[in-house]
Design a protein around this motif. Structure first.
Motif, PDB file in Angstrom:
ATOM      1  N   TYR A 383      -6.145   1.873  29.182  1.00 31.86           N
ATOM      2  CA  TYR A 383      -5.087   0.880  29.055  1.00 31.86           C
ATOM      3  C   TYR A 383      -5.125   0.227  27.683  1.00 31.86           C
ATOM      4  O   TYR A 383      -6.196   0.001  27.103  1.00 31.86           O
ATOM      5  CB  TYR A 383      -5.228  -0.216  30.122  1.00 31.86           C
ATOM      6  CG  TYR A 383      -4.866   0.237  31.514  1.00 31.86           C
ATOM      7  CD1 TYR A 383      -3.552   0.165  31.964  1.00 31.86           C
ATOM      8  CD2 TYR A 383      -5.843   0.725  32.386  1.00 31.86           C
ATOM      9  CE1 TYR A 383      -3.216   0.574  33.249  1.00 31.86           C
ATOM     10  CE2 TYR A 383      -5.514   1.125  33.669  1.00 31.86           C
ATOM     11  CZ  TYR A 383      -4.201   1.050  34.091  1.00 31.86           C
ATOM     12  OH  TYR A 383      -3.870   1.460  35.362  1.00 31.86           O
ATOM     13  N   SER A 387      -0.002  -2.240  28.069  1.00 33.13           N
ATOM     14  CA  SER A 387       0.134  -1.553  29.361  1.00 33.13           C
ATOM     15  C   SER A 387      -0.630  -2.286  30.467  1.00 33.13           C
ATOM     16  O   SER A 387      -0.174  -2.341  31.612  1.00 33.13           O
ATOM     17  CB  SER A 387      -0.365  -0.106  29.250  1.00 33.13           C
ATOM     18  OG  SER A 387      -1.748  -0.060  28.900  1.00 33.13           O
ATOM     19  N   ALA A 390       1.513  -5.253  31.461  1.00 33.45           N
ATOM     20  CA  ALA A 390       2.637  -4.835  32.300  1.00 33.45           C
ATOM     21  C   ALA A 390       2.170  -4.491  33.712  1.00 33.45           C
ATOM     22  O   ALA A 390       2.840  -4.820  34.697  1.00 33.45           O
ATOM     23  CB  ALA A 390       3.332  -3.636  31.663  1.00 33.45           C
ATOM     24  N   LYS A 391       1.009  -3.827  33.823  1.00 34.41           N
ATOM     25  CA  LYS A 391       0.481  -3.442  35.122  1.00 34.41           C
ATOM     26  C   LYS A 391       0.160  -4.674  35.960  1.00 34.41           C
ATOM     27  O   LYS A 391       0.502  -4.744  37.153  1.00 34.41           O
ATOM     28  CB  LYS A 391      -0.782  -2.583  34.932  1.00 34.41           C
ATOM     29  CG  LYS A 391      -1.411  -2.082  36.227  1.00 34.41           C
ATOM     30  CD  LYS A 391      -0.546  -1.041  36.903  1.00 34.41           C
ATOM     31  CE  LYS A 391      -1.250  -0.453  38.108  1.00 34.41           C
ATOM     32  NZ  LYS A 391      -0.390   0.529  38.827  1.00 34.41           N
ATOM     33  N   CYS A 392      -0.487  -5.665  35.366  1.00 30.29           N
ATOM     34  CA  CYS A 392      -0.855  -6.878  36.110  1.00 30.29           C
ATOM     35  C   CYS A 392       0.366  -7.726  36.439  1.00 30.29           C
ATOM     36  O   CYS A 392       0.404  -8.398  37.468  1.00 30.29           O
ATOM     37  CB  CYS A 392      -1.865  -7.688  35.296  1.00 30.29           C
ATOM     38  SG  CYS A 392      -3.461  -6.854  35.094  1.00 30.29           S
ATOM     39  N   HIS A 393       1.351  -7.670  35.560  1.00 28.31           N
ATOM     40  CA  HIS A 393       2.556  -8.474  35.779  1.00 28.31           C
ATOM     41  C   HIS A 393       3.343  -7.988  36.996  1.00 28.31           C
ATOM     42  O   HIS A 393       4.095  -8.757  37.601  1.00 28.31           O
ATOM     43  CB  HIS A 393       3.434  -8.432  34.528  1.00 28.31           C
ATOM     44  CG  HIS A 393       4.568  -9.406  34.555  1.00 28.31           C
ATOM     45  ND1 HIS A 393       4.375 -10.765  34.508  1.00 28.31           N
ATOM     46  CD2 HIS A 393       5.906  -9.221  34.651  1.00 28.31           C
ATOM     47  CE1 HIS A 393       5.544 -11.371  34.560  1.00 28.31           C
ATOM     48  NE2 HIS A 393       6.485 -10.464  34.655  1.00 28.31           N
ATOM     49  N   GLU A 394       3.165  -6.716  37.362  1.00 26.75           N
ATOM     50  CA  GLU A 394       3.854  -6.187  38.542  1.00 26.75           C
ATOM     51  C   GLU A 394       3.433  -6.931  39.809  1.00 26.75           C
ATOM     52  O   GLU A 394       4.253  -7.184  40.697  1.00 26.75           O
ATOM     53  CB  GLU A 394       3.535  -4.690  38.703  1.00 26.75           C
ATOM     54  CG  GLU A 394       4.122  -3.804  37.609  1.00 26.75           C
ATOM     55  CD  GLU A 394       3.685  -2.358  37.767  1.00 26.75           C
ATOM     56  OE1 GLU A 394       2.975  -2.073  38.777  1.00 26.75           O
ATOM     57  OE2 GLU A 394       4.018  -1.512  36.923  1.00 26.75           O
ATOM     58  N   LYS A 395       2.161  -7.269  39.900  1.00 27.50           N
ATOM     59  CA  LYS A 395       1.632  -7.942  41.101  1.00 27.50           C
ATOM     60  C   LYS A 395       1.602  -9.456  40.967  1.00 27.50           C
ATOM     61  O   LYS A 395       1.730 -10.180  41.962  1.00 27.50           O
ATOM     62  CB  LYS A 395       0.201  -7.437  41.389  1.00 27.50           C
ATOM     63  CG  LYS A 395       0.107  -5.981  41.778  1.00 27.50           C
ATOM     64  CD  LYS A 395       0.595  -5.788  43.216  1.00 27.50           C
ATOM     65  CE  LYS A 395       0.342  -4.360  43.697  1.00 27.50           C
ATOM     66  NZ  LYS A 395       0.805  -4.172  45.094  1.00 27.50           N
ATOM     67  N   PRO A 397       3.345 -12.293  38.768  1.00 31.16           N
ATOM     68  CA  PRO A 397       4.300 -12.726  37.738  1.00 31.16           C
ATOM     69  C   PRO A 397       3.886 -14.009  37.029  1.00 31.16           C
ATOM     70  O   PRO A 397       4.281 -14.238  35.882  1.00 31.16           O
ATOM     71  CB  PRO A 397       5.599 -12.926  38.535  1.00 31.16           C
ATOM     72  CG  PRO A 397       5.161 -13.154  39.948  1.00 31.16           C
ATOM     73  CD  PRO A 397       3.925 -12.341  40.124  1.00 31.16           C
ATOM     74  N   THR A 419      -6.591  -4.371  39.776  1.00 31.22           N
ATOM     75  CA  THR A 419      -5.315  -5.104  39.876  1.00 31.22           C
ATOM     76  C   THR A 419      -5.109  -5.581  41.301  1.00 31.22           C
ATOM     77  O   THR A 419      -4.743  -6.740  41.543  1.00 31.22           O
ATOM     78  CB  THR A 419      -4.144  -4.192  39.458  1.00 31.22           C
ATOM     79  OG1 THR A 419      -4.361  -3.726  38.133  1.00 31.22           O
ATOM     80  CG2 THR A 419      -2.824  -4.948  39.510  1.00 31.22           C
ATOM     81  N   HIS A 423      -4.986  -9.464  42.806  1.00 26.48           N
ATOM     82  CA  HIS A 423      -3.843  -9.887  43.609  1.00 26.48           C
ATOM     83  C   HIS A 423      -4.296 -10.356  44.990  1.00 26.48           C
ATOM     84  O   HIS A 423      -3.836 -11.397  45.501  1.00 26.48           O
ATOM     85  CB  HIS A 423      -2.854  -8.725  43.744  1.00 26.48           C
ATOM     86  CG  HIS A 423      -1.644  -9.062  44.542  1.00 26.48           C
ATOM     87  ND1 HIS A 423      -1.300  -8.390  45.708  1.00 26.48           N
ATOM     88  CD2 HIS A 423      -0.694 -10.014  44.368  1.00 26.48           C
ATOM     89  CE1 HIS A 423      -0.194  -8.911  46.202  1.00 26.48           C
ATOM     90  NE2 HIS A 423       0.201  -9.896  45.411  1.00 26.48           N
TER      91      HIS A 423
END
Length: 469
Positions: A383, A387, A390-395, A397, A419, A423
């Protein structure tokens, strides 16, 4: 001898008295004559001999003014006295219901049972006050609200009710019941204070005082060690050449307590997350309602332990190759330990020599920069900062410390399971932490690589709070 009838208008009194209709001096004069005749539109009679007798009769027919006033005041005071004796006590009903439910958590096992008991007690209180509260709008609103809540929680109208009587003997193996009885006898209604502690990821620790730390703590370390509970975790290195570790073993000891439970030991290791204690049992204590029990939520991946006798709940999960833990415990029990038991990560945090972060700020590795030059390619993260963000932001915000811990773990290990661990840890906080305003922890300004971005984000968060709260 026939008495000759007088013609109408020739005098209406006894002999010597003449009644005459005076000439109206104005158009209103006939009306005055009518009013003087007590509603009879007859002739106006002025009889000097008859007037005292008529006045006397009128006085006899009408009650004395003082007596009428006293009677009226008596009726008014009597009505007020009745109100004082049987007032509408809907406010007391509502206060008792709030007192019975304020310490409950909807995600904790047994919530529905206790909430329905409190609702039935609330309903019984309104029924007792139905007559005196008949015209009270607050009362009718409460009745409708109780009906709605009973439907939402599938509560039956018949069943056990919570007691607000301080003389009632409470269940000694129910911490909230023991506390409720003691508080009522002391005249206070405040619920007990609860603490939260969590451990996840590389590993990231949230202490009872809501301090957020990232530590090495390789090997076995005590998270909690008091007179009621012991929790020990074992951490191993995640990747070769990195100081970051993660938890692969958890041991929990529920110490024996009066007649509520014998000592019970639970142990989980990677790929072995049992739904039973070491002795093979799944509960502790006697009776239908166990004072200690294990509930398996996801086979081999997620279990919960509920210790009613000490008001404590523990969540244990496996995500990827590593374990996470979250615990909620009453403050008075969490702080009940001897001086020799002061090494507890949940109480005092990690020793300074074991800290990776700097007051909550994590040094972000970029493409394995924290790893030594000799580390294998397999141990380097796939990563980039962009990236991973972006990956962590998916779960997650909201960019709090759970979000940044996720980024740190992805850049350190390259394992996307971290991740999910971050979460899930945040979800456990939202279930177990007693204070909503402290669910999210944000780093201070100047947090290295993300300092400027965080300042902007905090400004947006404050703006949202002003708008929506």
């Amino acid at each position: 001898m026939m008495r000759k009838k007088r013609k109408r208008g020739e005098g209406g009194g006894p002999p010597g008295c003449s009644c005459t209709r005076p000439a109206a001096a104005s158009p209103l004069e006939p009306r005055r004559a009518a009013w003087t005749g007590m509603g009879r539109a007859g002739p106006y009679c002025a009889c000097a001999e008859e007037e005292p007798q008529q006045q006397q009769r009128r006085k006899q027919r009408q009650p004395p003014p003082l007596l009428g006033l006293l009677v009226g005041l008596g009726l008014l005071l009597h009505a007020g006295d009745c109100q004082l004796q049987t007032p509408c006590r809907i406010q007391k009903c509502t206060t008792d219901f709030v007192s019975l439910t304020s310490h409950l958590n909807s995600a904790i096992d047994g919530f529905d049972l206790e909430f329905c008991k409190a609702l039935r007690a609330y309903s019984a209180c309104t029924t007792r006050n139905s007559k005196v509260c008949r015209g009270n709008l607050v009362y009718h609103s409460a009745v409708l609200g109780i009906s709605d809540l009973m439907s939402q929680r599938n509560c039956s109208k018949d069943g056990p009710t919570s007691s607000t009587n301080p003389e009632v003997i409470h269940d000694p193996c129910n911490y909230s019941g023991r506390q409720g009885g003691r508080e009522q006898r002391g005249g206070e209604q405040t619920p007990p204070t609860y603490y939260f502690c969590g451990l996840f990821g590389d590993p990231h620790l949230r202490t009872f005082k809501d301090h957020f730390q990232t530590c090495k703590v390789e090997g076995a370390w005590p998270l909690i060690d008091n007179n009621y509970l012991s929790v020990q975790v074992t951490n191993v290195p995640v990747v070769a050449g990195s100081s970051a570790t993660a938890t692969n073993k958890i041991t929990i000891i529920f110490k024996s307590y009066q007649d509520c439970t014998d000592q019970k030991v639970y142990q989980a290791v990677t790929d072995d997350l049992p739904a039973a204690f070491v002795d093979g049992t799944t509960s502790g204590g006697d009776g239908d309602t166990k004072s200690l029990r294990i509930v398996e939520r996801v086979s081999g991946k997620y279990v919960e332990m509920h210790a009613r006798y000490i008001g404590t709940t523990v969540f244990v999960r496996q995500l990827g190759r590593y374990l996470t833990l979250a615990i909620r415990m009453p403050k008075e029990l969490a702080m009940a330990y001897e001086e020799s038991q002061d090494l507890q990560l949940c109480v005092n945090g990690c020793p300074s020599s074991e800290r990776i972060d700097d007051s909550g700020h994590l040094p972000l590795p970029v493409m394995g920069q924290l790893l030594p030059p000799g580390a294998s390619s397999q141990s380097r993260s796939v990563y980039t900062l962009e990236s991973a963000t972006a990956k962590c932001h998916e779960k997650m915000p909201l960019k709090d410390l759970y979000f940044y811990s996720c980024i740190f773990d992805l850049l350190t290990t390259g394992d996307a399971n971290f991740t999910a661990a971050a979460h899930s840890a945040l979800q456990d906080v939202e279930v177990l932490h007693p204070r909503k305003e402290r669910w999210h922890i944000f780093p201070n300004n100047g947090a290295g690589d993300w300092g400027s971005e965080l300042s902007l984000h905090l400004g947006l968060v404050c703006l949202m709070l002003v708008v929506f709260l």
